[in-house]
Motif scaffolding. Structure first.
Motif, PDB file in Angstrom:
ATOM      1  N   HIS A 150      64.442   7.745 117.696  1.00  0.00           N
ATOM      2  CA  HIS A 150      63.729   8.446 118.700  1.00  0.00           C
ATOM      3  C   HIS A 150      63.486   6.984 119.743  1.00  0.00           C
ATOM      4  CE1 HIS A 150      63.199  12.185 115.967  1.00  0.00           C
ATOM      5  NE2 HIS A 150      62.400  12.058 117.379  1.00  0.00           N
ATOM      6  N   LEU A 153      68.772   4.631 122.516  1.00  0.00           N
ATOM      7  CA  LEU A 153      69.938   5.325 123.768  1.00  0.00           C
ATOM      8  C   LEU A 153      71.558   5.234 122.486  1.00  0.00           C
ATOM      9  CD1 LEU A 153      69.461   3.728 127.468  1.00  0.00           C
ATOM     10  CD2 LEU A 153      68.776   6.471 126.139  1.00  0.00           C
ATOM     11  N   ALA A 175      68.017  11.320 119.608  1.00  0.00           N
ATOM     12  CA  ALA A 175      67.673  10.499 120.568  1.00  0.00           C
ATOM     13  C   ALA A 175      67.232  10.325 121.403  1.00  0.00           C
ATOM     14  CB  ALA A 175      69.463   9.959 120.810  1.00  0.00           C
ATOM     15  N   ARG A 176      67.676   8.825 122.352  1.00  0.00           N
ATOM     16  CA  ARG A 176      66.377   9.395 123.809  1.00  0.00           C
ATOM     17  C   ARG A 176      66.837   9.347 124.850  1.00  0.00           C
ATOM     18  NH1 ARG A 176      62.012   4.160 124.718  1.00  0.00           N
ATOM     19  NH2 ARG A 176      60.575   5.658 124.709  1.00  0.00           N
ATOM     20  N   GLY A 177      68.313   9.294 124.851  1.00  0.00           N
ATOM     21  CA  GLY A 177      69.529   9.932 125.686  1.00  0.00           C
ATOM     22  C   GLY A 177      70.664   9.357 125.381  1.00  0.00           C
ATOM     23  N   LEU A 178      71.967   9.679 125.715  1.00  0.00           N
ATOM     24  CA  LEU A 178      73.094   9.575 125.146  1.00  0.00           C
ATOM     25  C   LEU A 178      74.413   9.624 125.886  1.00  0.00           C
ATOM     26  CD1 LEU A 178      75.551  10.468 123.010  1.00  0.00           C
ATOM     27  CD2 LEU A 178      76.123  12.700 123.862  1.00  0.00           C
ATOM     28  N   ARG A 179      74.704   8.005 125.997  1.00  0.00           N
ATOM     29  CA  ARG A 179      75.538   7.549 127.314  1.00  0.00           C
ATOM     30  C   ARG A 179      77.250   7.772 126.425  1.00  0.00           C
ATOM     31  NH1 ARG A 179      71.073   8.377 128.319  1.00  0.00           N
ATOM     32  NH2 ARG A 179      69.776   6.863 129.957  1.00  0.00           N
TER      33      ARG A 179
ATOM     34  N   LEU B  32      55.006   7.838 128.157  1.00  0.00           N
ATOM     35  CA  LEU B  32      55.797   9.556 128.775  1.00  0.00           C
ATOM     36  C   LEU B  32      55.487  10.408 129.356  1.00  0.00           C
ATOM     37  CD1 LEU B  32      55.782  10.697 124.322  1.00  0.00           C
ATOM     38  CD2 LEU B  32      57.458   8.183 126.041  1.00  0.00           C
ATOM     39  N   TYR B  36      59.566  12.423 124.981  1.00  0.00           N
ATOM     40  CA  TYR B  36      59.878  10.797 124.389  1.00  0.00           C
ATOM     41  C   TYR B  36      61.270  10.099 125.328  1.00  0.00           C
ATOM     42  CZ  TYR B  36      63.462  12.624 121.136  1.00  0.00           C
ATOM     43  OH  TYR B  36      64.304  13.483 120.724  1.00  0.00           O
ATOM     44  N   LYS B  37      61.785  11.536 125.915  1.00  0.00           N
ATOM     45  CA  LYS B  37      62.860  11.716 126.929  1.00  0.00           C
ATOM     46  C   LYS B  37      62.996  11.145 128.389  1.00  0.00           C
ATOM     47  CE  LYS B  37      65.776  13.736 123.268  1.00  0.00           C
ATOM     48  NZ  LYS B  37      66.894  14.748 123.052  1.00  0.00           N
ATOM     49  N   LEU B  39      61.191   9.358 131.183  1.00  0.00           N
ATOM     50  CA  LEU B  39      59.521   7.610 130.961  1.00  0.00           C
ATOM     51  C   LEU B  39      58.493   7.621 132.072  1.00  0.00           C
ATOM     52  CD1 LEU B  39      61.547   5.177 128.622  1.00  0.00           C
ATOM     53  CD2 LEU B  39      59.696   6.837 128.092  1.00  0.00           C
ATOM     54  N   MET B  91      64.926   5.219 132.115  1.00  0.00           N
ATOM     55  CA  MET B  91      65.136   5.209 130.725  1.00  0.00           C
ATOM     56  C   MET B  91      65.799   4.219 130.541  1.00  0.00           C
ATOM     57  SD  MET B  91      65.054   6.046 127.929  1.00  0.00           S
ATOM     58  CE  MET B  91      64.159   7.753 127.510  1.00  0.00           C
ATOM     59  N   ASN B  92      67.260   3.660 131.963  1.00  0.00           N
ATOM     60  CA  ASN B  92      67.627   2.838 131.735  1.00  0.00           C
ATOM     61  C   ASN B  92      66.720   1.142 132.229  1.00  0.00           C
ATOM     62  OD1 ASN B  92      70.043   4.477 131.099  1.00  0.00           O
ATOM     63  ND2 ASN B  92      70.932   4.161 132.725  1.00  0.00           N
ATOM     64  N   GLY B 182      73.434   8.145 132.663  1.00  0.00           N
ATOM     65  CA  GLY B 182      72.278   8.576 132.360  1.00  0.00           C
ATOM     66  C   GLY B 182      71.282   7.886 133.504  1.00  0.00           C
TER      67      GLY B 182
END
Lengths: 254, 254
Positions: A150, A153, A175-179, B32, B36-37, B39, B91-92, B182
């Motif tokens: 959670h 990435l 996941a928090r994000g997909l890369r 947040l 949570y995805k 920020l 996020m990155n 991202g």
């Protein structure tokens, strides 16, 4: 003996980086391998011949496994075995002129011993193993924070995400994000530097070998989705991740 | 008048890049937003206040649309309108310390006029518009080759790929490869430099505005998946691509 080899292979990685940067200024041929999604260039082949020749000078008794066919027939990991990827992410090399890597690993009697990943366009050599730690150039890396899925990435194999096998889309959703970066070497760098919490992909020996050394040296997890330890010669779908991400992902995949 | 504004906004982009690099050396809060995805950090907010204040000095009569709420209530694009993304790819920024951007666009009476995308960690400002061409720092960019989908890498929105809406997975399968970085700013840079053939994603005004100016200036296609021209204030699922990729993708999506 091993430390001397390590020093010489580090120098070799800088030499091949310089050759590659010079070579990119001239034209080169691009050919299809298995499909229009799988390329090989003159530079892949030239790099592989150069690396293999130099490795044979550095360590004459070692065997060499390499992607483009200039290595040895190797059926086991007895003695010193180098595993070589002369250009990892050839598609990016051709299409983007960045986001590709050159990789070498040394396995000794099957033990992951030294790994080298050169991020060619960023002048960064990730290297280490054998209990010495992991470094980017001369700067030592810390073990990435043991974040959960959670809080991380993820990089997932593109084909697998599009096909939906092994329930991987659920991993991407949680996941928090997909890369997706399109180079195992670059994706391994993201994991060992903590910028990605986990990386799940089909990996051939040359895709996996160097990153596996560096990830294990940092205390990260390298496992098959059957939760077994990975054999670098016969791996299939491999997860490289923090301990907590590995636990979270292995609960989701089938 | 417009050229004077352009010069001042370019200088502002370098000023905000330096502030951001300095600010990253200190601690900052991460909160947040919607989940949570999603920020937001102190740096997003500080950058937005700084940019909006400087833009009001540069062009006092302009209106400002900005992501974190320090802009104006803007319902139409009459006159000069700046659209500001103080940190794109937050996020990155938080997780990777790279692969994020700062973006500003100027629309004049609804016309895409100037766009600015700062790749903070690579010291590169992509800027241009108004018939002057597109530049990275002082180097002018050419229009990317008009490749087909089969000969191009694609960036697809991650959530859409995981959910499978609009038949986008077929786009990913037919492309030479799938990538996800991202950050809309970074992904726009990949398209305008020809490293990615097409980018399909849900884009808010601040995600889209600067890249749309630069893409149109280079003769690339910016369209909704309904094949309509895009309104920067009310866009939804947007495709930025070469002409041929746009044609190939729009045949596949539904």
């Amino acid at each position: 003996m091993l430390q001397e080899i390590d020093q010489k292979v580090q120098q070799l990685m800088w030499d091949v980086q310089k050759r590659t940067l010079d070579r990119m200024k001239q034209s080169y041929d691009v050919n299809l391998k298995t499909s229009y999604k799988d390329l090989v260039t003159t530079v892949d082949k030239e790099n592989e011949r150069y690396l293999n020749q130099r490795l044979r000078e550095i360590d004459p008794d070692a065997k060499i496994i390499s992607e483009e066919g200039y290595g040895d027939q190797v059926n086991d990991l007895k003695g010193h075995v180098f595993i070589v990827d002369p250009i990892d992410g050839t598609m990016n090399f051709v299409m983007q002129h960045c986001n590709f890597a050159i990789m070498i690993a040394l396995y000794v009697d099957g033990e992951p011993t030294y790994g080298y990943i050169m991020d060619v366009m960023n002048d960064k050599l990730y290297h280490g193993g054998n209990g010495d730690g992991v470094f980017v150039n001369n700067h030592q890396l810390n073990t990435p924070a043991n974040n959960s899925l959670h809080d991380s990435l993820m990089v997932l194999n593109a084909g697998l995400t599009l096909d939906g096998g092994h329930n991987v889309r659920e991993v991407g959703k949680q996941a928090r994000g997909l890369r997706m970066y399109g180079s195992a070497g670059i994706e391994m760098i993201y994991v060992i530097t903590g910028r990605i919490g986990g990386y799940l992909s089909y990996l051939k020996p040359w895709d996996l070998a160097a990153g596996m050394v560096l990830a294990l040296e940092l205390g990260l997890v390298v496992k098959g989705i059957d939760e077994q330890q990975v054999n670098v010669l016969s791996s299939n779908l491999v997860l490289v991740a923090t301990k907590q991400v590995a636990s979270d992902v292995l609960e989701l995949v089938d």
